[in-house]
Design a protein around this motif. Structure first.
Motif, PDB file in Angstrom:
ATOM      1  N   GLU A 419       0.833  -1.208   0.000  1.00 46.94           N
ATOM      2  CA  GLU A 419       0.000   0.000   0.000  1.00 46.94           C
ATOM      3  C   GLU A 419       0.864   1.254   0.000  1.00 46.94           C
ATOM      4  OE1 GLU A 419      -3.855   2.024   2.232  1.00 46.94           O
ATOM      5  OE2 GLU A 419      -2.789   0.377   3.213  1.00 46.94           O
ATOM      6  N   GLU A 422       1.783   1.950  -3.477  1.00 46.62           N
ATOM      7  CA  GLU A 422       0.627   2.463  -4.218  1.00 46.62           C
ATOM      8  C   GLU A 422       0.351   3.931  -3.912  1.00 46.62           C
ATOM      9  OE1 GLU A 422      -1.882  -1.770  -4.378  1.00 46.62           O
ATOM     10  OE2 GLU A 422      -2.134  -0.385  -2.702  1.00 46.62           O
ATOM     11  N   SER A 451       1.962  -2.006  -8.348  1.00 44.09           N
ATOM     12  CA  SER A 451       2.125  -0.834  -7.481  1.00 44.09           C
ATOM     13  C   SER A 451       3.309   0.039  -7.868  1.00 44.09           C
ATOM     14  CB  SER A 451       2.289  -1.284  -6.027  1.00 44.09           C
ATOM     15  OG  SER A 451       3.565  -1.866  -5.809  1.00 44.09           O
TER      16      SER A 451
END
Length: 771
Positions: A419, A422, A451
């Motif tokens: 994450e 990202e 990502s």
């Protein structure tokens, strides 16, 4: 009575006959004729010399030596007699005397190429490499095109550590004789030493073009291919050796090593078994077999390999450390205690004994961790000088950051960091992923690949090749996510491919690598006071340094306690840390808690290697073994769901929960931790503070035990703690990945600014960003 003229005539005839017999290879006849000549003319120096030559070739070296001594006594000016005497002394292993004989021969005949050459060879055997080199240089001055001497000169230069000059000598040898196999092979070996593996491979292949089944060339080719991570081709090389020499134990060992790298571990074990059938104490096969067994979780069998290896080779640099790691992994605390003083003593003496990753699981100090990393790094010998990157992080445009890892797949590190990748601000940063680990075909692999702005798989590239790629990409900051873990490749970073090089997440300790500039941490996990134990400059992020995934899914269905093997109504203490983190000291606390809370159970992650030892340890402390319940590894979402069956998570020491702590808090389960002395023992405290739960951090084991007992006895208090964790969860810093992203980006920009100003890396703290 014969006249003097008759004797002379008979002697000349006998000498001629003896000489002809020796030239034709009739050595016994030649020796007999020479002896007959000496009965006729005992003072004939040439006859003594001829007899000595015949006897030497017949393997009667002591008799030959006596003959040469007799020749020299009668004609000390004969250079050949001194040289032949030197040859025999060398064959007898009396090398210092041989050198003296060659010196006398050369004093009489200073331009003898053979004598200078032989003198060099004997000096080489005596490890007097500088003198040997001088002899070879004299040969080359007399006979510049003597190919073998150029090759021998290369051997001496290698021993003197003058590898670049050695390469030039080998190159001269095969320039004179293109099919000189020894020169090509030694050229390849020197290039391998210099970690120029692609060039080494080319050298071995030139040798194999001359002799396709040459065993040494095939072995060298296989070794170079291993370094280039071309394991399938390396396997073919070692199979080629075995087609020529089926009983080559070294080839079987290397074949096993390659099969292990290809994750064909049962085949690797069979190959090691073949090597050990030929040589039961083969050090490489015993060691590598132990490594493969350990990867399969068969730690007791691995330990047996290391014990056998230590019996045969007590000085083996790695066996003690690997044996120690095996007993730690199985919670064999008696052997852990017995071996730890030996490990610590070797660390203190500067020996390589254990990997830095494995040392952290036992009670050791920051000083010992740094010493271990330094010893390990020195052993790795990446073969490149530490020097700054040739450019600064001042390239126009976006700051280019590359994350380097073996774990871009369904792996705890990737669950944590994806994450972040990202969310990185693409207006200011370009994010690259450099992967040298396997592609497991998982959904997580697909997500992490997506990502990045650019994802580069470098499994088939050498450290040199990856470093060149990073340099060509003009990366500003490279972030290493492995450190000294099993799959780490610090050799890439040793080549200084980026202006700024950072250690993060995967290795919570100093790598001791002078080529890593920074380590990302926080004030709880790694206070600035510990800077003396870190070669990297410590950078503090404002909350916890531990990045988390805010999108983690908890399975909708929570299993029943019965399904999990837990008793209904019992208080469930749990710890899903890997078993090797369970120390005897912490287990003693846990057993006291079980005795204090009637009917309670301890729920642990299953490790078949450690389970029996843990059950026995419980029984020895007055706790029925059935009160320890083991949980299998399951899908991450289901694992988070089953956390809700437990009442309280008990952390380990000296090695805390890391990713497991984030799982526990995300599931809303209270966790009690004790702040340790080293980085690995302070991570859960860092996370708890960032989760707004500092009251669950203790500072001594008696406090830890008291708090756990209080929570177990006071359901209302425990319930309020659980409610607070869940209440904090949406807004706490620990699970605010975007807040973390802003802080780590601020750290990166500060590093770049320091670099642009031409300043040395320095420790600093990142200010908390509001909002």
């Amino acid at each position: 009575m014969a006249s003097a003229q008759d004797v002379t005539t008979d002697a000349a005839a006998l000498y001629a006959q003896a000489q002809i017999a020796c030239q034709r290879g009739n050595l016994a006849e030649g020796a007999d004729l020479a002896q007959r000549l000496l009965t006729v003319d005992p003072g004939c120096a040439r006859a003594h010399e001829l007899l000595g030559m015949a006897l030497a070739r017949l393997g009667r070296r002591e008799d030959a030596l006596a003959s040469f001594d007799a020749a020299i006594a009668r004609a000390p000016e004969r250079a050949d007699a001194h040289a032949n005497r030197g040859d025999v002394l060398a064959e007898l292993g009396r090398r210092d005397e041989a050198v003296a004989s060659y010196d006398r021969a050369l004093a009489l005949a200073p331009d003898s190429v053979d004598n200078w050459c032989n003198r060099g060879a004997v000096l080489h055997d005596l490890e007097r490499y500088g003198e040997a080199l001088a002899s070879y240089d004299r040969v080359i001055a007399l006979a510049p095109d003597f190919t073998d001497v150029h090759c021998n000169r290369g051997h001496a230069l290698r021993q003197l550590g003058r590898d670049e000059e050695a390469l030039a000598s080998y190159e001269r040898a095969f320039a004179l004789q293109a099919n000189h196999i020894d020169a090509h092979i030694c050229h390849g070996a020197t290039l391998r030493k210099l970690e120029r593996h692609a060039q080494a491979l080319a050298s071995y292949r030139r040798a194999l073009a001359v002799s396709p089944r040459h065993v040494t060339a095939l072995m060298g080719q296989g070794a170079a291919l291993i370094e280039l991570a071309r394991h399938a081709e390396a396997l073919a090389s070692f199979d080629g050796v075995l087609s020529v020499e089926p009983d080559n134990a070294d080839a079987l060992n290397n074949r096993g090593l390659v099969l292990d790298a290809l994750s064909r571990r049962d085949e690797a074990l069979a190959s090691y078994a073949g090597a050990l059938a030929l040589d039961p104490d083969h050090a490489g096969a015993l060691f590598n077999r132990g490594l493969t067994l350990a990867k399969l979780g068969r730690f007791s069998a691995a330990a047996a390999c290391y014990r056998q290896l230590l019996a045969a080779r007590p000085d083996h640099p790695h066996a003690l450390g690997e044996l120690f790691a095996c007993v730690v992994m199985t919670c064999d605390w008696a052997n852990t205690a017995a071996l730890l003083p030996q490990v610590v003593a070797k660390l203190a003496s500067g020996d390589l004994v254990i990997s830095p990753f494995e040392l952290r699981a036992v009670e050791t100090t920051p000083t010992q961790h740094l010493a271990c990393a330094r010893n390990w790094l020195r052993q790795k010998n990446y073969g490149v000088p530490d020097r700054p990157c040739e450019r600064k992080a001042d390239r126009p445009g976006k700051t280019r950051i590359a994350y380097l890892s073996s774990d871009f797949r369904a792996h705890p590190v990737t669950y944590l960091v994806t994450e972040l990748f990202e969310l990185h601000d693409r207006r200011r940063f370009e994010i690259l992923g450099i992967s040298y680990g396997p592609d497991d075909g998982s959904d997580m692999r697909a997500r992490v690949v997506k990502s990045f702005d650019r994802f580069i798989d470098v499994r088939d590239k050498s450290d040199d090749g990856v470093a060149r790629l990073v340099r060509d990409l003009e990366v500003d900051i490279i972030v290493d996510l492995n450190g000294h873990t099993d799959q780490g490749r610090l050799g890439i970073l040793a080549r200084r491919p980026a202006p700024i090089q950072v250690s993060y997440l995967g290795f919570a300790a100093s790598t001791a690598a002078p080529f890593l500039d920074y380590i990302l941490a926080d004030k709880t996990a790694l206070p600035f006071e510990q800077q003396p134990f870190f070669t990297e400059k410590i950078v503090h992020l404002p909350d916890s340094y531990y990045v988390t995934e805010s999108k983690r899914r908890i399975a909708a269905r929570t299993p029943s306690r019965a399904e999990a093997g837990l008793p209904e109504g019992a208080f469930v203490f749990c710890c899903f840390n890997q078993n090797y983190k369970i120390s005897e000291q912490i287990f003693d606390v846990w057993m006291r808690l079980l005795r204090a809370i009637d009917g309670s159970v301890l729920w642990l992650l299953r490790s078949e290697a450690a389970a029996d030892n843990l059950r026995r340890a419980a029984a020895a402390r007055g706790v029925h073994p059935d009160r320890i319940v083991f949980a299998d590894k399951i899908d991450p979402a289901d694992n988070l769901a089953r956390h809700q069956l437990a009442d309280l998570f008990l952390d380990t020491l000296p090695y805390n929960a890391h990713t497991t702590a984030t799982d526990t808090l995300w599931a809303g389960l209270p966790i009690v931790t004790c702040l340790g002395e080293t980085f690995v023992g302070r991570v859960a405290a860092s996370q708890l503070r960032a989760a707004g739960m500092p009251e669950l951090v203790t500072y001594r084991l008696d406090e830890y035990e008291a708090l756990a007992l209080k929570l177990a006895r006071e359901p209302a208090l425990l319930g309020s703690i659980r409610a607070k964790i869940l209440r904090n969860q949406p807004n706490c810093a620990l699970f605010d990945t975007d807040r973390f992203r802003r802080h780590i980006e601020s750290a990166y920009l500060t590093m770049c600014e320091i670099n642009r100003r031409g300043e040395a890396p320095r420790s600093f703290s990142v200010a908390a960003i509001a909002g």
